[in-house]
Scaffold this active site. Structure first.
Site, PDB file in Angstrom:
ATOM      1  CG  ASP A 292      -0.411   0.179   2.512  1.00  0.00           C
ATOM      2  OD1 ASP A 292       0.133   1.264   2.770  1.00  0.00           O
ATOM      3  OD2 ASP A 292      -0.485  -0.745   3.342  1.00  0.00           O
ATOM      4  CE1 TYR A 293       1.066   7.764  -2.625  1.00  0.00           C
ATOM      5  CE2 TYR A 293       0.593   8.380  -0.350  1.00  0.00           C
ATOM      6  CZ  TYR A 293       1.037   8.721  -1.621  1.00  0.00           C
ATOM      7  OH  TYR A 293       1.453  10.006  -1.863  1.00  0.00           O
TER       8      TYR A 293
END
Length: 262
Positions: A122-123
């Site tokens: 994830d980011y």
């Protein structure tokens, strides 16, 4: 009979690295094993540049030589590329982003060719991310039935109780589905926070963050340090490297891998 020693003048300027034994070439093309390839050669079924190749150990250059088996041209498959990236936080794990955010492909050179991330990270997380052009390997590593382990270092808010840690180990409901059992190690504390080592065998969206939040301890930072048998090690954040032959073999990748563009 084909004998590549006769072609030395033609091959001036070609490096030996570009040449390989004919038996190896046939094996890489999926024609036959190296031993079976020798039998094909002895039977006169293999030709190089129109000349029967029956000499054991003769070398060819796949880029300039024309190889046929039973008069049918044979070509090497596309070289497979396997790299490990230490993804920093602030990058999306996609090939492009509708919101113009930086993607992981911005961190690798274009001359590696068209590569795709294996799974997601994830980011806001950092750590090990595999990228490859091997679709079969990507499918194998990401399909739930193979249960490839992923290990994370997580800094979580507060100090989880023994009950909270056991809940993470046993599995809990996330988005209406129970997680598989996880391996949880309490490493140490950092002020009011705690460092955990978490190993899961699923790839659900933001799973580790959701698991920790569900037991009341939000993730402050998260770094993936291993996927299956492959370890992030001391690879600096924001950099990449080719996987070694041993790593590719352990993951089940192709023997015909390109290590040339470091």
């Amino acid at each position: 009979m084909y004998n590549n020693t006769k072609d030395n003048d033609v091959r001036k300027g070609e490096t030996m690295a570009e040449e390989m034994r004919l038996q190896k070439f046939l094996a890489l093309c999926g024609v036959a094993s190296r031993r079976a390839a020798e039998t094909l050669m002895a039977q006169g079924r293999v030709s190089v540049n129109g000349i029967p190749a029956q000499t054991p150990g003769c070398k060819i250059n796949p880029e300039i030589d024309s190889i046929c088996v039973d008069q049918k041209p044979i070509h090497l498959p596309e070289k497979k590329v396997y790299i490990m990236l230490h993804k920093p936080a602030g990058y999306v794990t996609t090939t492009k982003d509708n919101f113009q955010r930086k993607t992981v492909l911005d961190l690798i050179p274009e001359d590696l060719g068209r590569l795709y991330p294996v799974g997601r990270l994830d980011y806001d997380s950092c750590g090990l991310l595999l990228l490859t052009n091997d679709g079969d390997l990507t499918q194998r590593l990401t399909h739930p039935r193979h249960e490839i382990s992923k290990t994370y270092k997580a800094l979580v808010a507060g100090r989880p109780s023994a009950h909270a840690l056991q809940t993470l180990r046993d599995g809990l409901l996330i988005d209406g589905r129970r997680t598989h059992p996880a391996h949880i190690v309490l490493q140490d504390t950092a002020g009011k926070n705690t460092r955990l080592l978490i190993t899961i065998h699923e790839g659900r969206n933001r799973q580790v963050r959701k698991m920790c939040s569900a037991v009341g301890h939000a993730v402050i930072s998260l770094c993936r340090i291993a996927e299956g048998p492959v370890q992030l090690g001391d690879l600096p954040e924001g950099t990449w490297r080719h996987l070694t032959d041993d790593e590719i073999s352990l993951l089940g990748g192709s023997a015909y891998a390109d290590h040339s563009k470091n």
